[in-house]
Write a protein that holds these residues in place. Structure first.
Motif, mmCIF file in Angstrom:
data_model
loop_
_atom_site.group_PDB
_atom_site.id
_atom_site.type_symbol
_atom_site.label_atom_id
_atom_site.label_comp_id
_atom_site.label_asym_id
_atom_site.label_seq_id
_atom_site.Cartn_x
_atom_site.Cartn_y
_atom_site.Cartn_z
ATOM 1 N N ARG A 229 0.826 -1.207 0.000
ATOM 2 C CA ARG A 229 0.000 0.000 0.000
ATOM 3 C C ARG A 229 0.845 1.236 0.000
ATOM 4 O O ARG A 229 2.075 1.170 -0.061
ATOM 5 C CB ARG A 229 -1.012 -0.179 1.083
ATOM 6 C CG ARG A 229 -1.119 0.649 2.237
ATOM 7 C CD ARG A 229 -2.334 0.451 3.012
ATOM 8 N NE ARG A 229 -2.938 1.751 3.113
ATOM 9 C CZ ARG A 229 -2.430 2.680 3.864
ATOM 10 N NH1 ARG A 229 -1.334 2.497 4.521
ATOM 11 N NH2 ARG A 229 -3.038 3.821 3.908
ATOM 12 N N SER A 230 0.224 2.437 0.024
ATOM 13 C CA SER A 230 0.961 3.652 -0.287
ATOM 14 C C SER A 230 2.288 3.728 0.456
ATOM 15 O O SER A 230 3.361 3.668 -0.130
ATOM 16 C CB SER A 230 0.108 4.865 0.019
ATOM 17 O OG SER A 230 -0.422 4.735 1.314
ATOM 18 N N TYR B 131 3.137 1.367 2.265
ATOM 19 C CA TYR B 131 3.496 -0.056 2.195
ATOM 20 C C TYR B 131 3.051 -0.523 0.816
ATOM 21 O O TYR B 131 1.953 -1.034 0.662
ATOM 22 C CB TYR B 131 2.790 -0.851 3.289
ATOM 23 C CG TYR B 131 2.989 -0.218 4.637
ATOM 24 C CD1 TYR B 131 4.134 -0.535 5.373
ATOM 25 C CD2 TYR B 131 2.087 0.696 5.136
ATOM 26 C CE1 TYR B 131 4.344 0.073 6.601
ATOM 27 C CE2 TYR B 131 2.299 1.293 6.350
ATOM 28 C CZ TYR B 131 3.431 0.994 7.093
ATOM 29 O OH TYR B 131 3.641 1.578 8.291
ATOM 30 N N PRO B 132 3.851 -0.344 -0.192
ATOM 31 C CA PRO B 132 3.425 -0.424 -1.596
ATOM 32 C C PRO B 132 2.712 -1.708 -1.994
ATOM 33 O O PRO B 132 1.827 -1.685 -2.831
ATOM 34 C CB PRO B 132 4.749 -0.312 -2.372
ATOM 35 C CG PRO B 132 5.703 0.330 -1.419
ATOM 36 C CD PRO B 132 5.271 -0.068 -0.053
ATOM 37 N N LEU C 264 0.347 -3.328 -0.865
ATOM 38 C CA LEU C 264 -1.090 -3.436 -0.671
ATOM 39 C C LEU C 264 -1.875 -3.229 -1.950
ATOM 40 O O LEU C 264 -2.998 -3.676 -2.095
ATOM 41 C CB LEU C 264 -1.561 -2.422 0.367
ATOM 42 C CG LEU C 264 -1.647 -2.946 1.789
ATOM 43 C CD1 LEU C 264 -2.320 -1.910 2.654
ATOM 44 C CD2 LEU C 264 -2.420 -4.236 1.837
#
Lengths: 207, 148
Positions: free
Chosen positions: A7-8, A10-11, A13
């Motif tokens: 995620r952002s 934590y890319p 995601l």
């Protein structure tokens, strides 16, 4: 924690969409496999052989005797197609040379053949799951002169619904199974009456 | 992929335990199925199994090879008498399908892994549009708590 993988900040995601799709596809495949198995099960129940002709006969029907073409191991040789016997009453006896009760009943079957041959009755032996040479030796030893075919693979057993050896069926002149299936030797006391009845029905004689 | 090709070739070319030299009774009994009980002969004492064992013993004594004995039994009883399906013709499918399924699985997993890793590289750092804002906020809270 899987969450940490993306995620952002934590890319990883952002992969959630792909994982979700893969999971959906996986679930679809699993459900399709289960449904497929149920369909197969239902098909087998409705159209499968079940207990074969024997089962139909036991449930009160008079099914057409299943056809087959098998090599003869009697003196005549060649192949025998069961349908070629249409028009004749037939006693079909499934046996094997390694089966003890088959040895005991052999004289009774031979006697039946000799007694009713003049009325057109055919006794047909099906030597199944047996070495052909053993079958021939058995015939010589017990003086069998009626036609016998070899079914080493046991390909007829399922269609006829044969559960063990020996087993004897009766077929009338129209090619339908009649009477009851004799499981065990036809010479046994418990089977004698049904054996005589089967012959009578196959011949078409009034009771 | 090369591994799979080698594995398939090894299976196809693998000699039987009894090929080459004099057949061994015990090996053949482990490769032939009893007609009535559907276990291998070495695990059965059914009348037909005893007869088949005797047949094998006789044929070995007569000098037949393992392949010849199996061929004779298949001629009598059909290919179902073999514990392992033959590696030829239609029966080859029994060997090839599991390996094929394995190959397909490896390819699919590899492709998925490759796709995922590429997406990870291609995606912009700020990929807020993937999650709805509410979920995003809750996730941030959870992650903050986790890091604390």
């Amino acid at each position: 924690m899987v969450v940490l993988a993306g995620r952002s900040r934590y890319p990883g995601l952002c992969r959630r969409g792909v994982i979700g799709k893969a999971r959906t596809v996986g679930q679809f495949v699993a459900v399709a496999a289960v449904v497929g198995l149920f369909v197969l099960f239902g098909w087998k129940l409705v159209f499968g052989d079940g207990s074969g002709a024997s089962g139909q006969l036991t449930s009160g029907d008079s099914p057409v005797a299943p056809d087959f073409t098998l090599p003869r191991i009697d003196a005549k040789g060649g192949n025998l197609t069961f349908a070629s016997l249409r028009g004749k009453p037939v006693v079909v006896n499934f046996w094997a040379s390694w089966c003890i009760p088959c040895k005991d009943e052999a004289p009774a079957l031979q006697k039946t053949y000799e007694t009713y041959r003049s009325q057109g009755l055919v006794v047909l032996g099906v030597d199944a799951k047996d070495f052909r040479q053993d079958g021939k030796r058995f015939m010589r030893r017990y003086g069998i002169t009626y036609p016998v075919v070899a079914d080493g693979r046991g390909s007829t057993l399922g269609k006829w619904g044969v559960a063990g050896f020996p087993e004897t069926f009766f077929v009338n002149r129209q090619g339908h199974l009649v009477g009851s299936v004799i499981q065990g030797g036809v010479d046994l006391g418990r089977n004698r009456e049904r054996y005589a009845e089967g012959i009578r029905l196959a011949l078409g004689s009034p009771k | 992929m090369r591994f799979l090709v080698v594995a398939v070739a090894a299976l196809l070319l693998a000699p039987g335990a009894t090929a080459g030299g004099r057949p061994v009774q015990a090996d053949l009994e482990a490769e032939i199925v009893c007609l009535t009980c559907k276990t291998t002969l070495d695990q059965s004492n059914a009348p037909i199994a005893i007869r088949m064992k005797a047949y094998i013993r006789d044929r070995i004594a007569a000098g037949d090879s393992a392949a010849a004995i199996k061929a004779q039994l298949v001629d009598q009883f059909g290919p179902g008498v073999l514990a392992e399906p033959p590696k030829t013709g239609f029966d080859l499918l029994a060997w090839a399908l599991p390996l094929g399924a394995l190959a397909v699985g490896v390819v699919v997993v590899g492709a998925l892994a490759w796709t995922w890793s590429r997406r990870g590289d291609d995606e912009p750092e700020a990929s807020g549009g993937v999650l709805d804002p509410d979920l995003e906020r809750r996730l941030d809270d959870e992650l903050d708590r986790f890091e604390d």
